[in-house]
Design a protein around this motif. Structure first.
Motif, PDB file in Angstrom:
ATOM      1  N   SER A  82     -11.162  37.771  26.142  1.00 29.67           N
ATOM      2  CA  SER A  82     -12.053  37.944  25.134  1.00 29.67           C
ATOM      3  C   SER A  82     -12.122  37.264  23.880  1.00 29.67           C
ATOM      4  O   SER A  82     -11.119  37.189  23.061  1.00 29.67           O
ATOM      5  CB  SER A  82     -12.114  39.667  24.661  1.00 29.67           C
ATOM      6  N   LEU A  83     -12.980  36.106  23.672  1.00 26.02           N
ATOM      7  CA  LEU A  83     -12.940  35.339  22.654  1.00 26.02           C
ATOM      8  C   LEU A  83     -13.106  36.256  21.085  1.00 26.02           C
ATOM      9  O   LEU A  83     -12.447  35.876  20.274  1.00 26.02           O
ATOM     10  CB  LEU A  83     -14.106  34.332  22.986  1.00 26.02           C
ATOM     11  N   GLY A  84     -14.122  37.272  21.077  1.00 28.40           N
ATOM     12  CA  GLY A  84     -14.391  37.879  19.852  1.00 28.40           C
ATOM     13  C   GLY A  84     -13.295  38.701  19.395  1.00 28.40           C
ATOM     14  O   GLY A  84     -13.056  38.933  18.254  1.00 28.40           O
ATOM     15  N   THR A  85     -12.585  39.299  20.447  1.00 31.42           N
ATOM     16  CA  THR A  85     -11.495  40.153  19.815  1.00 31.42           C
ATOM     17  C   THR A  85     -10.071  39.569  20.166  1.00 31.42           C
ATOM     18  O   THR A  85      -9.189  40.258  19.851  1.00 31.42           O
ATOM     19  CB  THR A  85     -11.727  41.334  20.677  1.00 31.42           C
ATOM     20  N   SER A 107     -25.450  38.628  10.603  1.00 24.92           N
ATOM     21  CA  SER A 107     -23.941  38.872  11.172  1.00 24.92           C
ATOM     22  C   SER A 107     -23.994  39.887  12.202  1.00 24.92           C
ATOM     23  O   SER A 107     -23.101  40.015  13.346  1.00 24.92           O
ATOM     24  CB  SER A 107     -23.078  38.994  10.095  1.00 24.92           C
ATOM     25  N   LEU A 108     -24.589  41.400  11.803  1.00 23.60           N
ATOM     26  CA  LEU A 108     -24.300  42.354  12.568  1.00 23.60           C
ATOM     27  C   LEU A 108     -25.088  41.948  14.366  1.00 23.60           C
ATOM     28  O   LEU A 108     -24.524  42.239  15.348  1.00 23.60           O
ATOM     29  CB  LEU A 108     -24.902  43.610  12.321  1.00 23.60           C
ATOM     30  N   ILE A 161     -22.627  38.502  20.764  1.00 26.58           N
ATOM     31  CA  ILE A 161     -21.452  38.085  21.470  1.00 26.58           C
ATOM     32  C   ILE A 161     -20.840  38.867  22.338  1.00 26.58           C
ATOM     33  O   ILE A 161     -20.440  38.915  23.360  1.00 26.58           O
ATOM     34  CB  ILE A 161     -20.415  37.372  20.248  1.00 26.58           C
ATOM     35  N   PHE A 162     -20.697  40.400  21.740  1.00 29.72           N
ATOM     36  CA  PHE A 162     -20.072  41.268  22.412  1.00 29.72           C
ATOM     37  C   PHE A 162     -20.771  41.751  23.799  1.00 29.72           C
ATOM     38  O   PHE A 162     -20.206  41.981  24.774  1.00 29.72           O
ATOM     39  CB  PHE A 162     -19.954  42.531  21.733  1.00 29.72           C
ATOM     40  N   ARG A 163     -22.083  41.773  23.709  1.00 30.20           N
ATOM     41  CA  ARG A 163     -22.954  42.015  24.795  1.00 30.20           C
ATOM     42  C   ARG A 163     -22.870  41.090  25.806  1.00 30.20           C
ATOM     43  O   ARG A 163     -22.784  41.539  27.160  1.00 30.20           O
ATOM     44  CB  ARG A 163     -24.451  42.183  24.223  1.00 30.20           C
ATOM     45  N   MET A 164     -22.869  39.727  25.539  1.00 31.17           N
ATOM     46  CA  MET A 164     -22.814  38.525  26.799  1.00 31.17           C
ATOM     47  C   MET A 164     -21.507  39.052  27.360  1.00 31.17           C
ATOM     48  O   MET A 164     -21.354  38.952  28.494  1.00 31.17           O
ATOM     49  CB  MET A 164     -22.742  37.468  25.917  1.00 31.17           C
ATOM     50  N   GLN A 165     -20.301  39.333  26.654  1.00 30.81           N
ATOM     51  CA  GLN A 165     -18.979  39.332  27.375  1.00 30.81           C
ATOM     52  C   GLN A 165     -18.918  40.935  27.990  1.00 30.81           C
ATOM     53  O   GLN A 165     -18.321  40.830  29.164  1.00 30.81           O
ATOM     54  CB  GLN A 165     -17.928  39.278  26.346  1.00 30.81           C
ATOM     55  N   GLU A 166     -19.480  41.874  27.540  1.00 29.15           N
ATOM     56  CA  GLU A 166     -19.825  43.182  28.080  1.00 29.15           C
ATOM     57  C   GLU A 166     -20.384  43.002  29.605  1.00 29.15           C
ATOM     58  O   GLU A 166     -20.330  43.483  30.572  1.00 29.15           O
ATOM     59  CB  GLU A 166     -20.325  44.252  27.358  1.00 29.15           C
ATOM     60  N   LYS A 167     -21.582  42.108  29.347  1.00 37.39           N
ATOM     61  CA  LYS A 167     -22.380  41.971  30.858  1.00 37.39           C
ATOM     62  C   LYS A 167     -21.538  41.365  31.689  1.00 37.39           C
ATOM     63  O   LYS A 167     -21.640  41.737  32.867  1.00 37.39           O
ATOM     64  CB  LYS A 167     -23.668  41.106  30.401  1.00 37.39           C
ATOM     65  N   LYS A 168     -20.846  40.196  31.289  1.00 34.76           N
ATOM     66  CA  LYS A 168     -20.017  39.424  32.172  1.00 34.76           C
ATOM     67  C   LYS A 168     -18.835  40.582  32.982  1.00 34.76           C
ATOM     68  O   LYS A 168     -18.598  40.225  34.014  1.00 34.76           O
ATOM     69  CB  LYS A 168     -19.430  38.462  31.566  1.00 34.76           C
ATOM     70  N   LEU A 169     -18.329  41.157  32.000  1.00 32.23           N
ATOM     71  CA  LEU A 169     -17.411  42.374  32.551  1.00 32.23           C
ATOM     72  C   LEU A 169     -17.942  43.085  33.532  1.00 32.23           C
ATOM     73  O   LEU A 169     -17.304  43.525  34.683  1.00 32.23           O
ATOM     74  CB  LEU A 169     -16.765  43.022  31.301  1.00 32.23           C
ATOM     75  N   PHE A 170     -19.208  43.616  33.282  1.00 29.92           N
ATOM     76  CA  PHE A 170     -19.933  44.599  34.288  1.00 29.92           C
ATOM     77  C   PHE A 170     -20.020  43.854  35.611  1.00 29.92           C
ATOM     78  O   PHE A 170     -20.024  44.436  36.764  1.00 29.92           O
ATOM     79  CB  PHE A 170     -21.030  45.028  33.685  1.00 29.92           C
ATOM     80  N   GLU A 171     -20.463  42.570  35.413  1.00 30.50           N
ATOM     81  CA  GLU A 171     -20.747  41.944  36.632  1.00 30.50           C
ATOM     82  C   GLU A 171     -19.363  41.697  37.570  1.00 30.50           C
ATOM     83  O   GLU A 171     -19.440  41.697  38.714  1.00 30.50           O
ATOM     84  CB  GLU A 171     -21.251  40.453  36.378  1.00 30.50           C
ATOM     85  N   GLN A 172     -18.339  41.552  36.767  1.00 34.55           N
ATOM     86  CA  GLN A 172     -17.063  41.278  37.346  1.00 34.55           C
ATOM     87  C   GLN A 172     -16.847  42.592  38.302  1.00 34.55           C
ATOM     88  O   GLN A 172     -16.343  42.565  39.549  1.00 34.55           O
ATOM     89  CB  GLN A 172     -16.071  40.797  36.618  1.00 34.55           C
ATOM     90  N   LEU A 173     -16.881  43.682  37.467  1.00 38.35           N
ATOM     91  CA  LEU A 173     -16.540  45.069  38.243  1.00 38.35           C
ATOM     92  C   LEU A 173     -17.431  45.174  39.542  1.00 38.35           C
ATOM     93  O   LEU A 173     -17.071  45.844  40.369  1.00 38.35           O
ATOM     94  CB  LEU A 173     -16.807  46.240  37.113  1.00 38.35           C
ATOM     95  N   LYS A 174     -18.830  44.989  39.226  1.00 38.33           N
ATOM     96  CA  LYS A 174     -19.834  45.205  40.349  1.00 38.33           C
ATOM     97  C   LYS A 174     -19.443  44.232  41.569  1.00 38.33           C
ATOM     98  O   LYS A 174     -19.315  44.417  42.532  1.00 38.33           O
ATOM     99  CB  LYS A 174     -21.088  44.819  39.833  1.00 38.33           C
ATOM    100  N   LYS A 175     -19.143  43.035  41.263  1.00 34.77           N
ATOM    101  CA  LYS A 175     -18.691  42.060  42.267  1.00 34.77           C
ATOM    102  C   LYS A 175     -17.378  42.569  43.195  1.00 34.77           C
ATOM    103  O   LYS A 175     -17.161  42.569  44.204  1.00 34.77           O
ATOM    104  CB  LYS A 175     -18.387  40.797  41.526  1.00 34.77           C
ATOM    105  N   TYR A 176     -16.487  43.255  42.108  1.00 30.76           N
ATOM    106  CA  TYR A 176     -15.316  43.655  42.637  1.00 30.76           C
ATOM    107  C   TYR A 176     -15.478  44.723  43.957  1.00 30.76           C
ATOM    108  O   TYR A 176     -14.968  44.856  44.969  1.00 30.76           O
ATOM    109  CB  TYR A 176     -14.273  43.967  41.631  1.00 30.76           C
ATOM    110  N   ILE A 177     -16.253  45.787  43.132  1.00 28.91           N
ATOM    111  CA  ILE A 177     -16.758  46.876  44.046  1.00 28.91           C
ATOM    112  C   ILE A 177     -17.515  46.426  45.514  1.00 28.91           C
ATOM    113  O   ILE A 177     -16.919  46.837  46.401  1.00 28.91           O
ATOM    114  CB  ILE A 177     -17.557  48.034  43.191  1.00 28.91           C
TER     115      ILE A 177
END
Length: 150
Positions: free
Chosen positions: A49-52, A123-124, A130-146
């Motif tokens: 995670s780049l932002g965190t 800024s908000l 930025i967080f949303r883009m990374q969250e969407k990528k994470l959701f796609e990784q989980l869906k691909k895994y399932i």
């Protein structure tokens, strides 16, 4: 209103909850971390995670980019996995900092330039994007895994 800005999705697994949990237990090669937080609830975390400032092997101060999943058995015997995010603490913190700065400036009688007033919403929105883009990528990784363990 907060519920409207959270990311939500779902995926269906062709099998029972116990079958899915067993396959998850056996297939540990994944691009994210998975932690069970209840009988049918889990959280999944990005390994990068780049932002965190999370990089695999070097954890940061927070969990980083994460989502939450809930397993629900459907009437036809399959399992629906409901995915969602929660409001990020970093956004609350940024809002608090800006409100505090404005309050202190107001109490001191300071006049801020107009760009300062635009800084908060811009800024908000930027951090949320930025967080949303990374969250969407994470959701796609989980869906691909399932989908890969069917």
């Amino acid at each position: 209103m907060i519920n409207q800005i959270l990311l939500k999705d779902s995926i269906e697994f062709n099998g029972t909850i116990s079958e899915l949990k067993e396959k998850i237990r056996l297939k540990r090669e994944r691009n994210f971390e998975l932690e069970w937080i209840g009988e049918n609830n889990f959280k999944f975390l990005s390994k990068f995670s780049l932002g965190t400032l999370i990089v695999d092997g070097f954890p940061g101060a927070t969990d980083g980019i994460k989502g939450y999943g809930k397993l629900i058995e459907t009437v036809n015997g399959n399992t629906r996995i409901e995915l969602k995010t929660k409001m990020r603490i970093e956004l609350y913190f940024a809002l608090f900092v800006f409100v505090f700065i404005f309050f202190c400036g107001y109490m001191a009688g300071e006049n801020f330039p107009i760009w300062i007033y635009l800084l908060l919403p811009v800024s908000l929105l930027w951090f949320w994007f930025i967080f949303r883009m990374q969250e969407k990528k994470l959701f796609e990784q989980l869906k691909k895994y399932i989908n890969g363990i069917k």
